[in-house]
Design an enzyme around this catalytic site. Sequence first.
Site, PDB file in Angstrom:
ATOM      1  N   ARG A 275     -31.782 -23.033  -6.398  1.00 21.38           N
ATOM      2  CA  ARG A 275     -32.257 -23.080  -7.775  1.00 21.38           C
ATOM      3  C   ARG A 275     -33.764 -22.818  -7.772  1.00 21.38           C
ATOM      4  NH1 ARG A 275     -35.429 -26.427  -7.013  1.00 21.38           N
ATOM      5  NH2 ARG A 275     -36.258 -26.167  -9.103  1.00 21.38           N
TER       6      ARG A 275
ATOM      7  N   ALA B 155     -36.304 -20.149 -10.299  1.00 27.45           N
ATOM      8  CA  ALA B 155     -36.191 -18.724 -10.621  1.00 27.45           C
ATOM      9  C   ALA B 155     -36.514 -17.805  -9.443  1.00 27.45           C
ATOM     10  CB  ALA B 155     -37.087 -18.399 -11.820  1.00 27.45           C
TER      11      ALA B 155
ATOM     12  N   ARG C  11     -25.949 -17.329 -13.776  1.00 25.76           N
ATOM     13  CA  ARG C  11     -26.910 -18.091 -14.577  1.00 25.76           C
ATOM     14  C   ARG C  11     -27.498 -17.192 -15.658  1.00 25.76           C
ATOM     15  NH1 ARG C  11     -29.560 -22.461 -12.199  1.00 25.76           N
ATOM     16  NH2 ARG C  11     -30.174 -22.944 -14.331  1.00 25.76           N
TER      17      ARG C  11
ATOM     18  N   GLN D 131     -34.549 -33.215 -10.873  1.00 24.26           N
ATOM     19  CA  GLN D 131     -35.178 -32.330  -9.901  1.00 24.26           C
ATOM     20  C   GLN D 131     -36.556 -32.839  -9.474  1.00 24.26           C
ATOM     21  OE1 GLN D 131     -33.811 -31.305 -12.816  1.00 24.26           O
ATOM     22  NE2 GLN D 131     -32.832 -29.316 -12.621  1.00 24.26           N
TER      23      GLN D 131
ATOM     24  N   ASP E  82     -38.795 -20.304 -16.109  1.00 25.71           N
ATOM     25  CA  ASP E  82     -37.686 -19.408 -15.799  1.00 25.71           C
ATOM     26  C   ASP E  82     -37.773 -18.092 -16.547  1.00 25.71           C
ATOM     27  OD1 ASP E  82     -35.181 -20.928 -14.244  1.00 25.71           O
ATOM     28  OD2 ASP E  82     -36.660 -22.249 -15.138  1.00 25.71           O
TER      29      ASP E  82
ATOM     30  N   ASN F 274     -38.703 -23.300 -19.717  1.00 31.55           N
ATOM     31  CA  ASN F 274     -38.680 -24.052 -18.457  1.00 31.55           C
ATOM     32  C   ASN F 274     -37.711 -25.221 -18.607  1.00 31.55           C
ATOM     33  OD1 ASN F 274     -39.699 -24.431 -15.739  1.00 31.55           O
ATOM     34  ND2 ASN F 274     -40.763 -26.236 -16.497  1.00 31.55           N
ATOM     35  N   LYS F 275     -37.537 -25.983 -17.558  1.00 32.99           N
ATOM     36  CA  LYS F 275     -36.593 -27.092 -17.555  1.00 32.99           C
ATOM     37  C   LYS F 275     -36.784 -27.992 -18.774  1.00 32.99           C
ATOM     38  CE  LYS F 275     -33.964 -27.451 -15.174  1.00 32.99           C
ATOM     39  NZ  LYS F 275     -32.562 -26.982 -15.289  1.00 32.99           N
TER      40      LYS F 275
END
Length: 357
Positions: free
Chosen positions: A55, A57, A98, A214, A255, A265-266
């Site tokens: 995981r 990017a 993804r 994460q 990402d 992003n996350k």
Amino acid sequence: MSVEEFFDRVISVKLPEDCESLDIIDQTLLPGTVKRINLRTKEELWEAIKKLRVRGAPAIGVAAAEGLAMLAKKIDTADQQEFYRQFKEIADYLATSRPTAVNLFWALNRMDAFCRDHLDLPVDQLKQELIAESRRIREEDVQISRNIGAIGFKIMQQVRKPGQPVGILTHCNAGTLATAKYGTATAPMYTALEQGWAGTDMHVYCDETRPLLQGARLTSFELYNAGITTTLQCDNMVSMLMQQGRIDVVFVGCDRVAANGDAANKIGTSGVAILAKHYGVPFYVCAPSSTIDHDTPTGAQIPIEMRGPDEVTEMWYKERMAPEGVDVFNPAFDVTDHSLITGIITENGLLSAPYEL
């Protein structure tokens, strides 16, 4: 443990010399278990990307390129057109794993273009050239992280208060585990170590990053083992940290960056950016240029992956922590508006508003 020894231990993706499999560290098992697994089929590679075994990017891009080269090596035909047909079929299949990380499509498209441009070669030679191209993608990613790290390190030097460690906040994992080496958001910290800073010269605060943790499982694991002073906190504790003046700068990865500077992003990143704006803390997005999507005008057009409810209700718990049947909202990413971003650090330089990417 030296910095180089640390990198050797946690390298996210590598293609062995025999190119028979793709060797990855299974990030779903960290930090309790450091286990490497070998992916040999397109289904195994697809599952590893989908299930976040690999995981981040840039790491996804490297895995896609090297994995595609590995799988192409196994295509059993000497006919160039038939070889390309099967190659394209594999690439198209991997692209479905993804939806948000643009590096996945960037890497697959680059490998596809390279293959098409060299179809006049004998198939056996073409296979070797594809492997070489995938390795170039890896080396370029390492250099990209080095460049981002150098720019971020200068920012760290500028914001550091005399006689104190520089306080850094990061969200999710944009570390060496998410790239070929160094990371993006963590590259400034690793650069600082290589430039002679001690781990105590910086204090990195890691958001745990619900629901997949994460930050807790990966970033704090990385930085702690690299010898950097590290503190883990729940996502909802960021406001107090900034209110108390502990954070001098925020570095996050992303990402996908839209053409106007909006950055996906996350999940939770946009909330951090809003708080940083309120407290006057500079907020930087660390983004390889391959992450910039010139064909997406604004963040509103970035597809947001929705993930399963069990990640919120059951994962990490011995017993279910929510009523059976309750509705769950679980987007994997959110979009930070460009107005909240102090700057976007790319390998080519520091970008600032107004963003015209």
